[in-house]
Scaffold this active site. Structure first.
Site, PDB file in Angstrom:
ATOM      1  N   ARG A 299       0.786  -1.178   0.217  1.00 16.15           N
ATOM      2  CA  ARG A 299       0.463   0.048   0.308  1.00 16.15           C
ATOM      3  C   ARG A 299       0.778   1.381  -0.443  1.00 16.15           C
ATOM      4  NH1 ARG A 299      -3.464  -3.787   3.410  1.00 16.15           N
ATOM      5  NH2 ARG A 299      -5.114  -3.790   2.473  1.00 16.15           N
ATOM      6  N   LYS A 321       3.389  10.785 -11.693  1.00 13.05           N
ATOM      7  CA  LYS A 321       2.525   9.893 -13.221  1.00 13.05           C
ATOM      8  C   LYS A 321       3.743   8.239 -12.799  1.00 13.05           C
ATOM      9  CE  LYS A 321      -0.338  12.834 -15.675  1.00 13.05           C
ATOM     10  NZ  LYS A 321      -0.793  12.679 -17.275  1.00 13.05           N
ATOM     11  N   GLU A 363       9.591  16.859 -25.941  1.00 16.83           N
ATOM     12  CA  GLU A 363       9.228  16.439 -24.341  1.00 16.83           C
ATOM     13  C   GLU A 363       9.440  18.183 -24.321  1.00 16.83           C
ATOM     14  OE1 GLU A 363       6.716  15.225 -23.414  1.00 16.83           O
ATOM     15  OE2 GLU A 363       6.472  13.286 -24.231  1.00 16.83           O
ATOM     16  N   LYS A 405       7.589  22.637 -16.031  1.00 18.15           N
ATOM     17  CA  LYS A 405       6.368  21.179 -15.271  1.00 18.15           C
ATOM     18  C   LYS A 405       5.986  21.189 -13.640  1.00 18.15           C
ATOM     19  CE  LYS A 405       5.421  15.930 -15.744  1.00 18.15           C
ATOM     20  NZ  LYS A 405       5.867  14.967 -16.107  1.00 18.15           N
ATOM     21  N   GLU A 415      -4.352  16.208 -12.558  1.00 12.63           N
ATOM     22  CA  GLU A 415      -4.707  16.665 -13.650  1.00 12.63           C
ATOM     23  C   GLU A 415      -6.501  17.244 -13.602  1.00 12.63           C
ATOM     24  OE1 GLU A 415      -4.026  13.715 -18.178  1.00 12.63           O
ATOM     25  OE2 GLU A 415      -2.540  14.152 -17.126  1.00 12.63           O
ATOM     26  N   ARG A 419      -3.391  20.867 -15.665  1.00 17.47           N
ATOM     27  CA  ARG A 419      -2.029  19.594 -16.354  1.00 17.47           C
ATOM     28  C   ARG A 419      -2.093  18.686 -17.290  1.00 17.47           C
ATOM     29  NH1 ARG A 419       1.076  15.492 -11.983  1.00 17.47           N
ATOM     30  NH2 ARG A 419       2.895  14.757 -13.437  1.00 17.47           N
ATOM     31  N   ASN A 423       0.218  17.267 -22.288  1.00 18.91           N
ATOM     32  CA  ASN A 423      -0.503  16.090 -22.764  1.00 18.91           C
ATOM     33  C   ASN A 423      -0.551  16.533 -24.662  1.00 18.91           C
ATOM     34  OD1 ASN A 423      -0.670  13.789 -21.539  1.00 18.91           O
ATOM     35  ND2 ASN A 423      -2.208  14.658 -20.326  1.00 18.91           N
ATOM     36  N   HIS A 426       0.075  14.096 -27.797  1.00 17.33           N
ATOM     37  CA  HIS A 426      -0.249  13.347 -26.605  1.00 17.33           C
ATOM     38  C   HIS A 426      -1.271  12.092 -27.364  1.00 17.33           C
ATOM     39  CE1 HIS A 426       3.092  14.240 -24.556  1.00 17.33           C
ATOM     40  NE2 HIS A 426       3.939  13.198 -23.641  1.00 17.33           N
ATOM     41  N   HIS A 430      -0.213   8.374 -28.388  1.00 13.21           N
ATOM     42  CA  HIS A 430      -0.184   7.653 -28.138  1.00 13.21           C
ATOM     43  C   HIS A 430      -1.169   6.655 -29.332  1.00 13.21           C
ATOM     44  CE1 HIS A 430      -0.341   9.302 -23.512  1.00 13.21           C
ATOM     45  NE2 HIS A 430       0.640   9.068 -23.588  1.00 13.21           N
ATOM     46  N   HIS A 443       8.472   6.486 -27.552  1.00 12.32           N
ATOM     47  CA  HIS A 443       7.776   7.527 -27.614  1.00 12.32           C
ATOM     48  C   HIS A 443       7.868   8.927 -27.255  1.00 12.32           C
ATOM     49  CE1 HIS A 443       4.099   9.560 -24.217  1.00 12.32           C
ATOM     50  NE2 HIS A 443       5.648  10.092 -23.948  1.00 12.32           N
TER      51      HIS A 443
END
Length: 538
Positions: A299, A321, A363, A405, A415, A419, A423, A426, A430, A443
């Site tokens: 946890r 993330k 990026e 960032k 997000e 935020r 992306n 992206h 993606h 990527h």
């Protein structure tokens, strides 16, 4: 207390031909009163203030071996002075050993209680993380031979100095002059530093400060392990940590449940507990996967990011993330979980393949395109230097990207709105990764192409002019990234983009430009999307 600081300190001072000072003795000399008397008459708070003043003064002097009181680390300024001005050695002793050494000592006011063992356990739980935070060396004092312990300290000090000398010998002078830059991701109690600079992997004390427990698990991959695993693990073992090494297969296609379970298996087999720290040593795949493992193992256990690719250093290692891919969507399974620290050694970029470096530049370009037009201008002017791996240019690109960032994450950690602008490119990117199969395009390559497509769609919606689209396309190409998308077929494109975390109410939401340097989050009419797909694919 009772770990042998005075005895070992005196002997170490003789071996090093230095003057020995005990901070408690200095306080008594300055006040003319004993430590128990100060505690009884003035109270612990007043004593700590006197102690902090003494440490401030003594740590500014050269040629000393200074033994501090066991509670000196409770004062943040004292910790900072000790960490910045000297080499900190944490003499670690068991509760049993301390009780045996202090049972008849009436000069320890904190142990004048009905249950000294319980008090020691309380003090150790409070102080041990602070000792580890600033310690350059951790020495167990369970051995009865003091001479042997002092020799161990001398050997480890010499090893550190030799490592530093080797690092300087192989580092160009212009790179030696670069100071390490530390930024802060300001998230209240979850805040953490981002340290950027060359040679961080050789600074074992830097990493050790962010490791609290006795056990450390380093997660890396088959490409990075031969380059850096032994170095990082060796420093941690030298600092007294037990290290578990977990080497995963390399590639985006391995960012999945199978690799995640390999991490869990290794942690359980090594009997790693909740105080175990995970270290992500590698690129974005390793960082995301390790962070997700840390968020979910027992946890939640602490983890540290050591990104070794440009893409990870400027983006994926910052912000918390974490996650893995699903066959139906990229990064669809994960958690927001912040690291304890990000240590970005820019020297690792020397071994980065050209294709990986270009993927990282995607990026960098993204940060300028959406939030800093002046930074976008700088990237245009310096893209050739970045490709040539100029140390100063790379350091600036990494630092500015991390600043941008970190500020976005501070305002919107999970997000909820702002935020999402990170992306940019992206949604298309993606879809490319998933449509071709994870690993076919890197990527950053997919994001670079995705930014060109997003800029094209922005122009079709009247948000930017055609000249801005050409600037984005030209910079993506100059960085060595693809600017034309694969032809996945219109139906497949839309199917893939429909599976995106930003989407709401069944509508595809895009991060677009309005204008260059500012973001817009919006939907797009199907006819404009079709036009962009047709114009940019082929």
């Amino acid at each position: 207390m009772g770990a042998g600081k005075t005895t070992i300190g005196r002997l170490l001072a003789r071996k090093l031909n230095r003057r020995f000072v005990d901070s408690d003795h200095e306080i008594e000399a300055r006040t003319g009163a004993t430590i128990p008397w100060i505690f009884e008459i003035e109270g612990e708070a007043c004593f700590r203030k006197r102690e902090a003043d003494v440490i401030r003064d003594l740590s500014a002097q050269d040629g000393l071996v200074l033994a501090t009181g066991g509670g000196a680390v409770l004062n943040p300024k004292s910790r900072a002075y000790l960490a910045e001005r000297g080499t900190v050695i944490y003499l670690r002793a068991s509760i049993g050993s301390i009780l045996q050494r202090t049972s008849h000592d009436k000069n320890r006011p904190l142990l004048q209680t009905a249950d000294p063992r319980a008090k020691l356990e309380e003090l150790l739980e409070q102080r041990d993380p602070l000792y580890r935070e600033i310690a350059d060396l951790v020495i167990d004092t369970g051995r009865p031979n003091v001479q042997s312990m002092v020799q161990t300290i001398l050997d480890q000090l010499a090893a550190q100095e030799n490592a530093r000398a080797r690092r300087l010998a192989r580092t160009p002078m212009n790179e030696q002059a670069q100071p390490h830059l530390t930024l802060n991701v300001d998230l209240g109690e979850r805040s953490y530093p981002i340290v950027i600079g060359p040679g961080l992997l050789d600074d074992g004390a830097l990493l050790a400060r962010h490791i609290q427990g006795q056990k450390v698990a380093i997660v890396t991959n088959t490409t990075v392990a031969p380059l850096y695993l032994e170095r990082v693990a060796g420093h941690l073992r030298g600092a007294g940590r037990e290290v578990v090494e977990i080497v995963l297969p390399d590639g985006e296609e391995h960012k999945n449940w199978q690799s995640l379970n390999l991490v869990y298996d290794a942690l359980l087999q090594a009997k790693c507990d909740r105080k175990t720290t995970l270290v992500a040593l590698g690129g974005g795949v390793i960082g995301d996967l390790t962070g997700f493992a840390a968020s979910s193992y027992m946890r939640g256990v602490p983890f540290v990011q050591i990104p070794t690719t440009l893409l990870a250093q400027v983006d994926s290692s910052v912000g918390g993330k974490t996650g893995i891919n699903h066959p139906l969507g990229k990064n669809m399974i994960g958690a927001f979980y912040q690291p304890r620290a990000v240590l970005a050694d820019t020297a690792t970029l020397d071994t980065l393949p050209a294709r990986e470096l270009a993927a990282g530049l995607a990026e960098v370009i993204k940060h300028g395109a959406i939030l800093d037009a002046a930074f976008f201008d700088w990237i245009e002017a310096n893209v050739e230097q970045l490709i040539k791996r100029d140390p100063q240019a790379l350091a600036h690109a990494i630092a500015r990207s991390c600043e941008i960032k970190a500020e976005v994450v501070r305002k919107d950690e999970r997000e909820g709105g702002l935020r999402a602008v990170l992306n940019f490119g992206h949604t298309f990117g993606h879809a490319i990764e998933n449509g071709l199969g994870y690993g076919e395009w890197l990527h950053g390559e997919a994001v670079g192409c995705g930014m060109v497509m997003a800029a094209d769609l922005s122009a079709r919606l009247g948000l930017i002019d055609p000249a801005s689209v050409e600037r984005v396309r030209a910079l993506v190409r100059a960085a060595g990234l693809p600017a034309s998308a694969p032809d996945l077929g219109e139906a497949r494109w839309i199917e893939l983009m429909a599976v995106d975390k930003k989407n709401e109410g069944g509508e595809i939401r895009f991060i677009l430009l309005k204008p260059l340097g500012s973001p817009a989050i919006t939907t797009a009419p199907l006819e404009h999307l079709r036009s962009t797909l047709a114009a940019c694919s082929g």
